[in-house]
Scaffold this motif. Sequence first.
Motif, short mmCIF file in Angstrom:
data_model
loop_
_atom_site.label_atom_id
_atom_site.label_comp_id
_atom_site.label_asym_id
_atom_site.label_seq_id
_atom_site.Cartn_x
_atom_site.Cartn_y
_atom_site.Cartn_z
N PHE A 109 30.56 -21.46 -25.32
CA PHE A 109 31.07 -21.25 -23.95
C PHE A 109 30.43 -19.97 -23.41
N PRO A 110 29.31 -20.08 -22.69
CA PRO A 110 28.61 -18.87 -22.24
C PRO A 110 29.50 -17.94 -21.39
N GLU A 111 30.53 -18.50 -20.76
CA GLU A 111 31.43 -17.65 -19.95
C GLU A 111 32.15 -16.63 -20.83
N THR A 112 32.20 -16.88 -22.14
CA THR A 112 32.99 -16.00 -23.01
C THR A 112 32.29 -14.70 -23.38
N THR A 113 31.08 -14.49 -22.92
CA THR A 113 30.36 -13.29 -23.38
C THR A 113 31.06 -11.99 -23.02
N ALA A 114 31.90 -12.04 -21.97
CA ALA A 114 32.61 -10.81 -21.60
C ALA A 114 33.92 -10.64 -22.39
N LEU A 115 34.30 -11.67 -23.15
CA LEU A 115 35.59 -11.59 -23.86
C LEU A 115 35.50 -10.69 -25.09
N LYS A 116 36.65 -10.10 -25.40
CA LYS A 116 36.71 -9.18 -26.55
C LYS A 116 37.40 -9.85 -27.74
#
Length: 283
Positions: A109-116
């Motif tokens: 899920f490329p959107e998750t790159t900002a997730l910690k």
Amino acid sequence: CAKSLGRGRYILFDSEMYEQNLKLMQLDSDLRYAIERQEFELHYQPFVALATNKLVGFEALIRWRHPERGLVSPTEFIPVAEDSGLIVAIGDWVMHEACQQLRKWQTLFPETTALKMSINLASHQVRESNLIEKLDRVLAATGIVGSSICLEITESTLMDRSELTIDKLRQLRARNIQLSIDDFGQGYSSLGYLRRFPINTLKIDRAFIDRMAADAENLEIVRTIVVLAKTLSMNVVAEGVENQQQVTMLKQLDCKFAQGYFFSRPLPVLALEQAIATKILEI
Ligand code: C2E
Ligand code: MG
Ligand code: MG
Ligand code: MG
């Protein structure tokens, strides 16, 4: 067993203690093989921004699939592992597994790159002389940048040999690794000591959130922690949020982040992926 002996309370108590000790010793010896037998797994609990209900990250929470006893709670075996020192090996496994999982999700899920990814660190691990080298190796091996992970430590870990601890925490911050204080409010805290540590986030202990609606004093404690975090330029996460009333109150207090069953329980990998894919959890 003790009860069938039908003797006095003293004996009953004594043999219950004996059985309890036996159980702990058994747990301790089983724990020694649990890593190589691959009996551990991580579940992941989302935490969200209260303004949008969107995912901000996950906390990795360990589970032990014991061959005879089924799923054993970390509240039962983590203290045993801390006593024996086995927590260091378990903690190493957690660190690697959680980073590897985050990397997979960043690809899936490329959107998750900002997730910690938030990882609990025991005092023993912070005290280890090669903690920093180990983390560097895990980050390099899994392809995760420091700013994607957050380490959760408790107030008692901070108090323990604090000069050494401050130095280590600074080295972690130099890698952009985020630092949270877990279960905040349960230990000794003063503005004075908090300022000395390079902490990014306070996680308000769920006992305060639990009693906030029924008890004015608890509400004031939560309000105070939120203000304290703001004063120190830290983030604040409410733990153990279970209902809409608590969400409303936290928003009124201007608490920005929350974690709890109201948003999601800790989930195994596949269940979490499904929740994201079906937009039950929004990024
Ligand atoms: P913690 O780090 O404070 O984790 C939060 C605990 O609260 C988790 O329990 C989570 O399942 C539970 N929780 C979350 N939301 C709610 C809610 O709305 N209501 C209620 N009643 N509970 C909620 P869990 O998974 O049983 O973990 C317990 C503790 O075990 C953790 O507390 C942490 O201190 C320790 N732990 C778990 N995994 C690890 C690990 O990998 N390493 C270390 N050192 N400790 C761990
Ligand atoms: Mg935690
Ligand atoms: Mg906590
Ligand atoms: Mg806790």
